[in-house]
Design a protein around this motif. Structure first.
Motif, PDB file in Angstrom:
ATOM      1  N   ASP A   8      45.459  77.451  74.127  1.00 48.91           N
ATOM      2  CA  ASP A   8      44.648  76.292  74.508  1.00 48.91           C
ATOM      3  C   ASP A   8      43.832  76.678  75.727  1.00 48.91           C
ATOM      4  OD1 ASP A   8      43.929  73.573  75.733  1.00 48.91           O
ATOM      5  OD2 ASP A   8      45.004  72.939  73.937  1.00 48.91           O
ATOM      6  N   VAL A  13      47.417  71.695  79.625  1.00 50.61           N
ATOM      7  CA  VAL A  13      47.971  71.434  78.289  1.00 50.61           C
ATOM      8  C   VAL A  13      49.057  72.457  77.974  1.00 50.61           C
ATOM      9  CG1 VAL A  13      47.470  71.370  75.823  1.00 50.61           C
ATOM     10  CG2 VAL A  13      45.877  70.332  77.447  1.00 50.61           C
ATOM     11  N   LYS A 104      47.264  66.034  68.986  1.00 50.82           N
ATOM     12  CA  LYS A 104      47.757  66.193  70.352  1.00 50.82           C
ATOM     13  C   LYS A 104      48.444  64.930  70.870  1.00 50.82           C
ATOM     14  CE  LYS A 104      45.098  69.990  72.266  1.00 50.82           C
ATOM     15  NZ  LYS A 104      44.174  70.448  73.323  1.00 50.82           N
ATOM     16  N   MET A 215      45.206  65.494  77.787  1.00 55.11           N
ATOM     17  CA  MET A 215      46.252  66.417  78.222  1.00 55.11           C
ATOM     18  C   MET A 215      47.574  65.996  77.596  1.00 55.11           C
ATOM     19  SD  MET A 215      44.677  68.531  80.072  1.00 55.11           S
ATOM     20  CE  MET A 215      43.222  68.728  81.092  1.00 55.11           C
TER      21      MET A 215
END
Length: 219
Positions: A8, A13, A104, A215
């Motif tokens: 990433d 993250v 995510k 995030m």
């Protein structure tokens, strides 16, 4: 022990995912990479079981990195962990050789379950994404995206353009001539009935293929 590579372009993250996985028995974060190119290089020189891959990063991005990694190491399992959940990206990613696809926004336990599943040889797609993919097969008119008409390479270049990358940058990173990249661009414009990069970006935003990435937290 399942060895894992985190890929990433956001350090926070990667740190958040590492905090989640460090507490899981039987899993080990073996390395990190901040772009697709570094992920490919890392996998060519290290043995790793599972790669958690972001989709849209500087350089070649997650789609091309996935294709390259599984070509050289078919035993490596890749899970795309991304904000992009809209058609046609999940299907294209799985066709490129990924074993899993997660948002995510997934809960930490789902990420852990996905890693265990793909490591055991299964495929893992988040239930909401799997439902959307199924609907696109059963009711194409309901789940259709204008981007479904694009090839894998065209989608890849589209994502790079929406990141603000220029033709010369894209051509260098994909080992294509600028003329070839422009051919893909104009083909995309024709298929999508648009006239330039700005319209392409606006269309990507409207269909959830371009956004600010959140995030991940271990909380």
């Amino acid at each position: 022990m399942i060895s894992i590579l985190l890929v990433d372009d956001h350090e926070l993250v990667r740190a958040g995912i590492r905090r989640i996985l460090d507490d899981v028995k039987g899993m080990m974060v073996a390395g990190e990479a901040c772009c697709g190119e570094d992920a490919v290089k890392w996998c060519r020189s290290h043995a790793v079981d599972v790669v958690l891959m972001d989709m849209n990063m500087p350089g070649i991005g997650g789609l091309e990195a996935t294709r390259k990694i599984v070509r050289y190491n078919p035993d490596c399992k890749i899970i795309m962990l991304t904000i992009y959940t809209e058609n046609p990206l999940p299907a294209k990613v799985m066709q490129a050789g990924a074993s899993g696809y997660l948002s995510k926004g997934a809960a930490p336990q789902e990420v852990i379950n996905a890693i265990r599943s793909v490591h055991s040889g299964q495929r893992y797609i988040a239930s909401d994404i799997a439902q959307q993919m199924a609907l696109s097969q059963i009711e194409p008119q309901r789940a259709e995206s204008p981007f479904s008409c694009l090839s894998e390479r065209e989608l890849q270049i589209m994502l790079m353009i929406t990141k603000g990358q220029k033709v010369t940058e894209i051509s260098e990173q994909l080992n294509l001539s600028p003329k070839t990249v422009n051919s893909y661009r104009y083909r995309m414009f024709s298929k999508l009935n648009i006239s330039g990069d700005v319209e392409l970006t606006h269309l990507a935003i409207r269909h959830g293929l371009f956004n600010a990435e959140p995030m991940i937290s271990s909380e």
